[in-house]
Design a protein around this motif. Structure first.
Motif, PDB file in Angstrom:
ATOM      1  N   VAL A 152      -6.793   3.649  -4.727  1.00  0.00           N
ATOM      2  CA  VAL A 152      -7.878   3.675  -3.733  1.00  0.00           C
ATOM      3  C   VAL A 152      -7.723   4.951  -2.901  1.00  0.00           C
ATOM      4  CG1 VAL A 152      -9.036   2.412  -1.877  1.00  0.00           C
ATOM      5  CG2 VAL A 152      -7.735   1.142  -3.598  1.00  0.00           C
TER       6      VAL A 152
ATOM      7  N   ALA B 141     -12.511   3.246   0.653  1.00  0.00           N
ATOM      8  CA  ALA B 141     -11.499   2.272   1.106  1.00  0.00           C
ATOM      9  C   ALA B 141     -12.163   1.001   1.630  1.00  0.00           C
ATOM     10  CB  ALA B 141     -10.621   2.901   2.180  1.00  0.00           C
ATOM     11  N   GLU B 142     -13.276   1.160   2.340  1.00  0.00           N
ATOM     12  CA  GLU B 142     -13.984  -0.022   2.868  1.00  0.00           C
ATOM     13  C   GLU B 142     -14.512  -0.886   1.712  1.00  0.00           C
ATOM     14  OE1 GLU B 142     -14.148  -1.074   5.910  1.00  0.00           O
ATOM     15  OE2 GLU B 142     -14.291   0.569   7.355  1.00  0.00           O
TER      16      GLU B 142
ATOM     17  N   LEU C  86      -1.186  -1.162  -4.337  1.00  0.00           N
ATOM     18  CA  LEU C  86      -2.359  -0.313  -4.155  1.00  0.00           C
ATOM     19  C   LEU C  86      -1.891   1.118  -3.912  1.00  0.00           C
ATOM     20  CD1 LEU C  86      -3.987  -2.864  -1.722  1.00  0.00           C
ATOM     21  CD2 LEU C  86      -4.617  -2.520  -4.104  1.00  0.00           C
TER      22      LEU C  86
ATOM     23  N   SER D   8      -7.172   6.675   3.311  1.00  0.00           N
ATOM     24  CA  SER D   8      -7.596   5.430   2.672  1.00  0.00           C
ATOM     25  C   SER D   8      -6.569   4.333   2.893  1.00  0.00           C
ATOM     26  CB  SER D   8      -7.823   5.649   1.177  1.00  0.00           C
ATOM     27  OG  SER D   8      -6.677   6.225   0.605  1.00  0.00           O
TER      28      SER D   8
ATOM     29  N   ALA E   2     -13.424  -0.889  -1.358  1.00  0.00           N
ATOM     30  CA  ALA E   2     -12.269  -1.431  -2.086  1.00  0.00           C
ATOM     31  C   ALA E   2     -11.729  -2.685  -1.391  1.00  0.00           C
ATOM     32  CB  ALA E   2     -11.175  -0.378  -2.187  1.00  0.00           C
ATOM     33  N   ALA E   3     -11.700  -2.641  -0.058  1.00  0.00           N
ATOM     34  CA  ALA E   3     -11.153  -3.791   0.678  1.00  0.00           C
ATOM     35  C   ALA E   3     -11.979  -5.047   0.366  1.00  0.00           C
ATOM     36  CB  ALA E   3     -11.161  -3.497   2.181  1.00  0.00           C
TER      37      ALA E   3
ATOM     38  N   ARG F  73      -8.160  -3.390   6.978  1.00  0.00           N
ATOM     39  CA  ARG F  73      -9.136  -4.372   6.488  1.00  0.00           C
ATOM     40  C   ARG F  73      -8.457  -5.572   5.825  1.00  0.00           C
ATOM     41  NH1 ARG F  73     -12.631  -3.168   9.990  1.00  0.00           N
ATOM     42  NH2 ARG F  73     -13.873  -1.328   9.630  1.00  0.00           N
TER      43      ARG F  73
ATOM     44  N   THR G  48      -2.441   4.737  -2.717  1.00  0.00           N
ATOM     45  CA  THR G  48      -3.318   5.487  -1.811  1.00  0.00           C
ATOM     46  C   THR G  48      -2.606   6.774  -1.407  1.00  0.00           C
ATOM     47  OG1 THR G  48      -2.372   4.238   0.022  1.00  0.00           O
ATOM     48  CG2 THR G  48      -4.459   3.430  -0.843  1.00  0.00           C
TER      49      THR G  48
ATOM     50  N   ILE H 251       0.857  -1.185   0.000  1.00  0.00           N
ATOM     51  CA  ILE H 251       0.000   0.000   0.000  1.00  0.00           C
ATOM     52  C   ILE H 251       0.893   1.235   0.000  1.00  0.00           C
ATOM     53  CG2 ILE H 251      -1.715   1.285   1.364  1.00  0.00           C
ATOM     54  CD1 ILE H 251      -2.813  -1.390   2.323  1.00  0.00           C
TER      55      ILE H 251
ATOM     56  N   THR I 265      -6.954   2.628   6.280  1.00  0.00           N
ATOM     57  CA  THR I 265      -8.229   1.893   6.329  1.00  0.00           C
ATOM     58  C   THR I 265      -8.082   0.570   5.577  1.00  0.00           C
ATOM     59  OG1 THR I 265      -9.330   4.044   6.282  1.00  0.00           O
ATOM     60  CG2 THR I 265     -10.722   2.118   5.900  1.00  0.00           C
ATOM     61  N   LEU I 266      -7.529   0.679   4.392  1.00  0.00           N
ATOM     62  CA  LEU I 266      -7.340  -0.505   3.552  1.00  0.00           C
ATOM     63  C   LEU I 266      -6.401  -1.506   4.227  1.00  0.00           C
ATOM     64  CD1 LEU I 266      -8.299  -1.275   0.728  1.00  0.00           C
ATOM     65  CD2 LEU I 266      -6.330  -0.065  -0.213  1.00  0.00           C
TER      66      LEU I 266
END
Ligand SMILES: Cc1cc2nc3c(=O)[nH]c(=O)nc-3n(C[C@H](O)[C@H](O)[C@H](O)COP(=O)(O)OP(=O)(O)OC[C@H]3O[C@@H](n4cnc5c(N)ncnc54)[C@H](O)[C@@H]3O)c2cc1C
Length: 605
Positions: free
Chosen positions: A565, A586-587, A277, A23, A589-590, A30, A279, A17, A26-27
């Protein structure tokens, strides 16, 4: 504790990430819920945890002078504007959620459904609410606070289950109610369910605020600190991603195999087994793509980066919210503690002490909001709409791919489908050019334009990753933006003639008595407006033929396993402060990445 370089350089991770901001964290939280999956976060800034300058509320804008807290981007073309240097994003763990103004608002439901209409199945209000409920942890204020502030949450649909604390700041001045009443007396009405689909009207918005400690709640406190012990989650700070390492598959699609990052002046590599990813936020995610050879070929040729995927939408379609402050000097007998007090060093020290005991200015927030369509503020709204429509029709053939579809939606919003005009009550001086008078207190009404038609670009100007991308926001290039804004400012200035505000203010400081006719007002706006730091669109989620950079699974076109994301994927900016939406993205996307996404149908289904 964050990781050491040794734990990262040349190592392998399932997911890398790039950017430990809103984001990104958060990602990371998760994805690392599955202990079988390894996750690396690379963040260019520092850890910044337990930093009182981040945690203590009501320090709005103070982070801009601190390079540990924020990036400063100079814009390219600014016309007459005097605040081009005022372009900032959060830096360090938590990203912009660590320096933002903590306001918690959500768009009109139809604006999220617009994402789906623009060609993105699954991105609709139903899913938005579902995913945001995983982040949002609303703490209902006490019955006493509700009664004192005329609050009623019966029609509000808020989640209480998420790790991000969302509630009202410890101190709410009676003056806020008077400002709200003034807006009602000016013709607006109370928004019935502002955080569940329709913010039209006036309301008090909660903040990302921990009511026990009176400190900021943000991506770090909600998603990093509670999960940092996970063995499968590695977070390296002071690690700036330079580019994504890719290989070409036989089918011509490129696949990410890792990233190159800068740490302490040297470049290192981290390897990815599954995905990379991005972010890094709207200014930096397109930058990383271009440095990796993914972008508009003319730009890549110019900076000498070999083209791996010719993707013309990268760095285009950048959109902003902008605001300008109308400041009123308060009468000396008005009881309203404002941040103006903090300009006095002795008072500033006293309020730091007070904060420790849960009182004083640092337990205040920005809570007074109204969102309206232009028709509620101005009799000229139809005229402005017709003029904008004519211009869009005349220029239809000249727009870049996909913009016409966006403008059709924007015209519909301008006619009243969704509220794009926002007024924010700010407890203090925040405007130009007339400076505050020492010892005086101010109320500023921030007049925010949220449905701008103008579009900018964010592109790399060099193959050197340490050189910031160039941001050309093209503010106010479309004349409808200024037309709408002028009407909003006129409405706002007139509030000074309406009770109870009339009885609170001594005079208008800005724009001030020198600004009388419409031409002067236009000049004042062009000179003294400022970004609201809500940049979006630079990696738009759209069909590729419409200028898209990512598909509805947030995967970059022409790549096998690179996703973006963050706020840059929003192709058409909505009329709300964006942090809630970034968490929702982000939620969602996860779940998409985990293969768990079961879309709830929306308007287009
Ligand atoms: C001053 C300010 C006030 C705001 N006020 C509000 C508000 O009151 N309410 C609201 O809803 N929204 C507000 N916002 C907007 C909101 O906070 C942001 O839109 C949102 O946090 C953006 O999230 P993001 O994940 O897209 O990016 P960010 O949270 O900015 O995260 C990007 C991260 O990537 C890192 N990064 C960048 N480049 C690299 C690289 N090359 N390698 C590694 N890391 C990198 C950055 O340091 C940063 O940590 C405000 C924003 C600002 C800046």
């Amino acid at each position: 504790m964050t990781a050491s370089l040794d734990a990262v350089a040349n190592k392998f991770f399932d997911y890398i990430i790039c950017g430990g901001g809103t984001s990104g964290l958060t990602l990371a939280a998760r994805l690392s819920e599955d202990p079988a999956v390894s996750v690396l976060v690379l963040e260019a800034g520092g850890e910044n945890t337990d930093d009182p300058d981040i945690l203590r509320p009501a320090l709005w804008g103070s982070h801009f002078t601190n390079q540990a807290h924020s990036w400063t981007y100079q814009t390219v073309s600014v016309g007459d504007a005097v605040y081009p240097w005022f372009r900032h994003e959060g830096k360090g763990l938590g990203g912009s959620s660590g320096i933002n103004f903590m306001c918690w608002t959500k768009p009109h439901a139809s604006e999220i459904d617009d994402l789906e209409k623009l060609g993105n199945p699954g991105w609709n209000w139903n899913n938005y609410e579902k995913y945001l409920s995983r982040t949002e942890g609303f703490i209902v204020p006490s019955a006493d606070v509700q009664k004192r502030n005329n609050m009623c949450f019966e029609t509000w649909k808020m989640s209480k289950d998420g790790p991000l604390k969302v509630t009202y700041p410890g101190t709410i001045d009676e003056a806020e109610l008077k400002i709200q009443q003034t807006l009602i007396n000016a013709g607006l009405s109370i928004a019935p369910h502002p955080l569940s689909g329709d913010p039209t009207g006036v309301f008090f918005a909660p903040n990302t605020y921990d009511p026990i400690t009176h400190t900021r709640s943000y991506a770090t406190t909600a998603f990093y600190l509670p999960n940092r012990h996970r063995e499968n989650l590695t977070v390296l700070v002071s690690a700036s991603v330079n580019r994504v390492r890719t290989e070409m598959l036989p089918n011509g699609v490129i696949t990410a195999v890792g990233v190159e990052f800068e740490y302490d002046g040297k470049e290192y590599v981290a390897n990815s087994k599954k995905e990379v990813l991005l972010t890094a936020g709207a200014p930096k995610s397109p930058h990383i793509l271009e440095l990796s050879g993914i972008g508009r070929k003319e730009i890549l040729n110019k900076i000498g980066v070999p083209v791996k995927v010719d993707l013309p939408g990268v760095g285009e379609n950048a959109q902003e919210h902008v605001f300008i402050g109308v400041s009123f000097e308060l009468r000396d007998d008005v009881e309203f503690d404002t941040v103006d007090l903090l300009r006095d060093p002795a008072a500033a020290a006293e309020h730091i002490e007070l904060h420790a005991s849960g009182s004083g200015i640092h337990t205040k927030g920005i809570i007074g909001f109204s969102f309206t369509p232009l028709s509620m503020l101005s009799e000229k709204s139809e005229e402005i709409y017709q003029s904008a429509k004519r211009k869009v029709e005349q220029n239809a053939g000249k727009y870049p791919p996909g913009l016409m579809e966006q403008y059709e939606i924007q015209l519909d919003r301008l006619r009243g489908r969704a509220p794009g005009c926002e007024l924010i009550s700010f407890p203090g001086y925040l405007s130009g050019p007339n400076p505050p008078v020492p010892g005086k207190r101010y109320l500023s009404v921030l007049v925010a334009m949220n449905h701008c038609f103008s579009r900018g670009t964010i592109h790399s100007s060099s193959s050197d990753p340490l050189k910031d991308p160039e941001f050309d926001p093209r503010y106010l290039e479309e004349e409808v933006d200024l037309d709408v804004w002028v009407e909003m400012v006129k409405f706002t200035r007139n509030l000074a003639n309406i009770e109870p505000l009339k009885n609170m203010i001594a005079l208008e400081s800005n724009p001030g008595p020198e600004v009388q006719d419409e031409a002067q007002l236009r000049d004042w706006i062009k000179k003294y407006f400022c970004t609201t730091w809500h940049t979006a669109g630079s990696c738009s989620m759209l069909p590729k033929a419409s200028g898209g950079v990512v598909d509805p699974e947030l995967k970059v076109y022409g790549t096998n396993n690179i996703r973006v994301v963050d706020l840059s994927v929003v192709p058409l900016l909505f009329g709300a402060h964006p942090q809630a939406t970034v968490y929702a993205i982000a939620e969602q996307a996860a779940d998409i990445i985990k293969g768990n996404f079961v879309p709830m149908s929306g308007v287009v289904a």
